[in-house]
Each structure stands twice: as structure tokens, then as C-alpha cells.
Design a protein around this motif. Structure first.
Motif, PDB file in Angstrom:
ATOM      1  N   ASP A   1     -20.310  -0.113  10.405  1.00 14.38           N
ATOM      2  CA  ASP A   1     -19.400  -1.228  10.115  1.00 14.38           C
ATOM      3  C   ASP A   1     -19.411  -1.572   8.628  1.00 14.38           C
ATOM      4  OD1 ASP A   1     -18.636  -1.444  12.750  1.00 14.38           O
ATOM      5  OD2 ASP A   1     -20.099  -3.007  13.235  1.00 14.38           O
ATOM      6  N   ALA A   2     -20.585  -1.581   8.036  1.00 14.09           N
ATOM      7  CA  ALA A   2     -20.703  -1.937   6.620  1.00 14.09           C
ATOM      8  C   ALA A   2     -20.020  -0.887   5.740  1.00 14.09           C
ATOM      9  CB  ALA A   2     -22.167  -2.080   6.238  1.00 14.09           C
ATOM     10  N   GLU A   3     -20.215   0.394   6.050  1.00 15.63           N
ATOM     11  CA  GLU A   3     -19.580   1.451   5.274  1.00 15.63           C
ATOM     12  C   GLU A   3     -18.057   1.394   5.409  1.00 15.63           C
ATOM     13  OE1 GLU A   3     -22.955   4.991   5.494  1.00 15.63           O
ATOM     14  OE2 GLU A   3     -21.521   4.750   7.128  1.00 15.63           O
ATOM     15  N   PHE A   4     -17.610   1.168   6.631  1.00 13.26           N
ATOM     16  CA  PHE A   4     -16.172   1.080   6.875  1.00 13.26           C
ATOM     17  C   PHE A   4     -15.567  -0.086   6.099  1.00 13.26           C
ATOM     18  CE2 PHE A   4     -12.672  -0.809   9.370  1.00 13.26           C
ATOM     19  CZ  PHE A   4     -11.748   0.212   9.256  1.00 13.26           C
ATOM     20  N   ASP A   5     -16.226  -1.247   6.159  1.00  9.45           N
ATOM     21  CA  ASP A   5     -15.721  -2.421   5.440  1.00  9.45           C
ATOM     22  C   ASP A   5     -15.707  -2.189   3.927  1.00  9.45           C
ATOM     23  OD1 ASP A   5     -15.211  -3.842   7.753  1.00  9.45           O
ATOM     24  OD2 ASP A   5     -17.192  -4.819   7.767  1.00  9.45           O
ATOM     25  N   ALA A   6     -16.737  -1.555   3.412  1.00  8.85           N
ATOM     26  CA  ALA A   6     -16.810  -1.303   1.971  1.00  8.85           C
ATOM     27  C   ALA A   6     -15.681  -0.357   1.532  1.00  8.85           C
ATOM     28  CB  ALA A   6     -18.168  -0.718   1.605  1.00  8.85           C
ATOM     29  N   GLN A   7     -15.478   0.722   2.280  1.00  6.42           N
ATOM     30  CA  GLN A   7     -14.425   1.686   1.940  1.00  6.42           C
ATOM     31  C   GLN A   7     -13.037   1.050   2.082  1.00  6.42           C
ATOM     32  OE1 GLN A   7     -14.710   4.710   0.596  1.00  6.42           O
ATOM     33  NE2 GLN A   7     -16.913   4.352   0.502  1.00  6.42           N
TER      34      GLN A   7
ATOM     35  N   LEU B   1       0.840  -1.202   0.000  1.00  8.10           N
ATOM     36  CA  LEU B   1       0.000   0.000   0.000  1.00  8.10           C
ATOM     37  C   LEU B   1       0.871   1.247   0.000  1.00  8.10           C
ATOM     38  CD1 LEU B   1      -2.719  -0.938   2.632  1.00  8.10           C
ATOM     39  CD2 LEU B   1      -2.951  -0.899   0.166  1.00  8.10           C
ATOM     40  N   SER B   2       0.412   2.251  -0.663  1.00  2.00           N
ATOM     41  CA  SER B   2       1.137   3.518  -0.663  1.00  2.00           C
ATOM     42  C   SER B   2       0.868   4.252   0.645  1.00  2.00           C
ATOM     43  CB  SER B   2       0.694   4.372  -1.847  1.00  2.00           C
ATOM     44  OG  SER B   2      -0.645   4.780  -1.664  1.00  2.00           O
ATOM     45  N   ASP B   3       1.683   5.241   0.895  1.00  2.00           N
ATOM     46  CA  ASP B   3       1.501   6.038   2.109  1.00  2.00           C
ATOM     47  C   ASP B   3       0.148   6.747   2.103  1.00  2.00           C
ATOM     48  OD1 ASP B   3       3.975   5.283   3.073  1.00  2.00           O
ATOM     49  OD2 ASP B   3       5.005   7.037   2.246  1.00  2.00           O
ATOM     50  N   ALA B   4      -0.294   7.161   0.928  1.00  2.00           N
ATOM     51  CA  ALA B   4      -1.596   7.839   0.835  1.00  2.00           C
ATOM     52  C   ALA B   4      -2.725   6.889   1.215  1.00  2.00           C
ATOM     53  CB  ALA B   4      -1.814   8.369  -0.572  1.00  2.00           C
ATOM     54  N   ALA B   5      -2.637   5.637   0.755  1.00  2.72           N
ATOM     55  CA  ALA B   5      -3.679   4.664   1.067  1.00  2.72           C
ATOM     56  C   ALA B   5      -3.701   4.358   2.555  1.00  2.72           C
ATOM     57  CB  ALA B   5      -3.468   3.389   0.263  1.00  2.72           C
ATOM     58  N   ILE B   6      -2.532   4.283   3.167  1.00  5.31           N
ATOM     59  CA  ILE B   6      -2.466   4.028   4.610  1.00  5.31           C
ATOM     60  C   ILE B   6      -3.086   5.193   5.373  1.00  5.31           C
ATOM     61  CG2 ILE B   6      -0.872   3.770   6.557  1.00  5.31           C
ATOM     62  CD1 ILE B   6       0.945   2.200   4.660  1.00  5.31           C
ATOM     63  N   GLY B   7      -2.803   6.410   4.933  1.00  5.13           N
ATOM     64  CA  GLY B   7      -3.403   7.585   5.566  1.00  5.13           C
ATOM     65  C   GLY B   7      -4.920   7.577   5.457  1.00  5.13           C
ATOM     66  N   GLN B   8      -5.407   7.172   4.295  1.00  4.22           N
ATOM     67  CA  GLN B   8      -6.870   7.105   4.133  1.00  4.22           C
ATOM     68  C   GLN B   8      -7.477   6.027   5.018  1.00  4.22           C
ATOM     69  OE1 GLN B   8      -7.327   6.563  -0.088  1.00  4.22           O
ATOM     70  NE2 GLN B   8      -7.245   8.767  -0.514  1.00  4.22           N
ATOM     71  N   LEU B   9      -6.774   4.902   5.161  1.00  2.00           N
ATOM     72  CA  LEU B   9      -7.277   3.850   6.060  1.00  2.00           C
ATOM     73  C   LEU B   9      -7.326   4.343   7.497  1.00  2.00           C
ATOM     74  CD1 LEU B   9      -5.600   0.561   4.786  1.00  2.00           C
ATOM     75  CD2 LEU B   9      -8.041   1.052   4.933  1.00  2.00           C
ATOM     76  N   LYS B  10      -6.339   5.099   7.906  1.00  2.00           N
ATOM     77  CA  LYS B  10      -6.340   5.647   9.264  1.00  2.00           C
ATOM     78  C   LYS B  10      -7.509   6.607   9.462  1.00  2.00           C
ATOM     79  CE  LYS B  10      -1.419   5.216  10.201  1.00  2.00           C
ATOM     80  NZ  LYS B  10      -0.152   5.918  10.405  1.00  2.00           N
ATOM     81  N   GLN B  11      -7.772   7.431   8.453  1.00  2.00           N
ATOM     82  CA  GLN B  11      -8.903   8.354   8.553  1.00  2.00           C
ATOM     83  C   GLN B  11     -10.221   7.589   8.633  1.00  2.00           C
ATOM     84  OE1 GLN B  11      -8.559  10.938   5.170  1.00  2.00           O
ATOM     85  NE2 GLN B  11      -7.130  12.337   6.194  1.00  2.00           N
ATOM     86  N   LEU B  12     -10.346   6.545   7.832  1.00  2.00           N
ATOM     87  CA  LEU B  12     -11.557   5.727   7.881  1.00  2.00           C
ATOM     88  C   LEU B  12     -11.724   5.087   9.252  1.00  2.00           C
ATOM     89  CD1 LEU B  12     -11.563   3.897   4.421  1.00  2.00           C
ATOM     90  CD2 LEU B  12     -13.173   5.631   5.205  1.00  2.00           C
TER      91      LEU B  12
ATOM     92  N   GLU C   1     -10.606   6.214  12.104  1.00  2.00           N
ATOM     93  CA  GLU C   1     -11.007   7.257  13.062  1.00  2.00           C
ATOM     94  C   GLU C   1     -12.492   7.583  12.924  1.00  2.00           C
ATOM     95  OE1 GLU C   1      -8.441  10.622  12.459  1.00  2.00           O
ATOM     96  OE2 GLU C   1      -6.662   9.525  13.153  1.00  2.00           O
ATOM     97  N   LEU C   2     -12.955   7.684  11.663  1.00  2.00           N
ATOM     98  CA  LEU C   2     -14.377   7.970  11.445  1.00  2.00           C
ATOM     99  C   LEU C   2     -15.240   6.813  11.969  1.00  2.00           C
ATOM    100  CD1 LEU C   2     -14.267   9.492   7.839  1.00  2.00           C
ATOM    101  CD2 LEU C   2     -14.672  10.713   9.996  1.00  2.00           C
TER     102      LEU C   2
END
Length: 100
Positions: A86-92, A64-75, A77-78
Motif C-alpha cells: 500500500d505504501a509503495e503504491f501510494d508513493a508511486q 493527466l496524459s494518456d501515458a500517466a493514466i496507463g502507468q496508474l493502471k499498471q500500478l 494491477e501490480l
């Protein structure tokens, strides 16, 4: 007889000069070989003591790129804050992991 006596000193001088020339050439070749060897040794020493090439940072899990890891961290946190279900988080998360 007089002619022969004159030739011998000239011949000796010519032979001495030729021998001196050859000895000088031999010494010069030796010096050039020494200089070449010293230059190669200097190059090897510089390579040995030079800073090692920078190592590439290993990619994080799954490539994974650093950008993708950052987006996963944001997800995450949300999701922890309750903004994402849970379903939205899993889908994203699946979208990011699949590279879409």
C-alpha cells in the motif's frame, strides 16, 4: 440651314450611342454585383454544410496524459496482485499525480 440639318442627325446618333453605352455599363455593374453576391452565398453555403472541425478530446481527470493514466493502471494491477505494498503504491501514485 443645310449645316444645321446635318448636325442634328449626328448629334442624335451620338446621344443614342452614349445612352446605349451608359445602359450597357449599368447592366454590367448589376451583373457583377449579382455575381459577387452569388459567390458570397456559395461560400456561406459551403461553410455551413462543411464538416465541423474535429473536436479536441477532453483531457482525462486532473489533466493527466494518456501515458500517466496507463502507468496508474499498471500500478493498480501490480498493487492488486500483491507485488506493491500500500505504501509503495501510494508513493508511486503521488509521483505520477504530481507530475514528477
Amino acid at each position: 440651314m443645310i449645316g444645321r440639318r446635318r448636325r442634328r442627325p449626328l448629334m442624335r446618333a451620338g446621344m443614342a450611342a452614349g445612352a446605349g453605352y451608359m445602359a450597357g455599363k449599368h447592366r454590367e455593374r448589376g451583373r457583377e454585383a449579382d455575381a459577387d453576391r452569388d459567390a458570397r452565398l456559395d461560400d456561406l453555403e459551403q461553410q455551413q454544410y462543411a464538416a465541423p472541425p474535429p473536436q479536441q478530446q477532453p483531457q482525462s481527470s486532473g489533466g493527466l496524459s494518456d501515458a500517466a493514466i496507463g502507468q496508474l493502471k499498471q500500478l493498480a494491477e501490480l498493487h492488486e496482485q500483491g507485488i506493491l505494498t500500500d505504501a509503495e503504491f501510494d508513493a508511486q501514485k503521488q509521483k505520477l499525480l504530481s507530475g514528477a
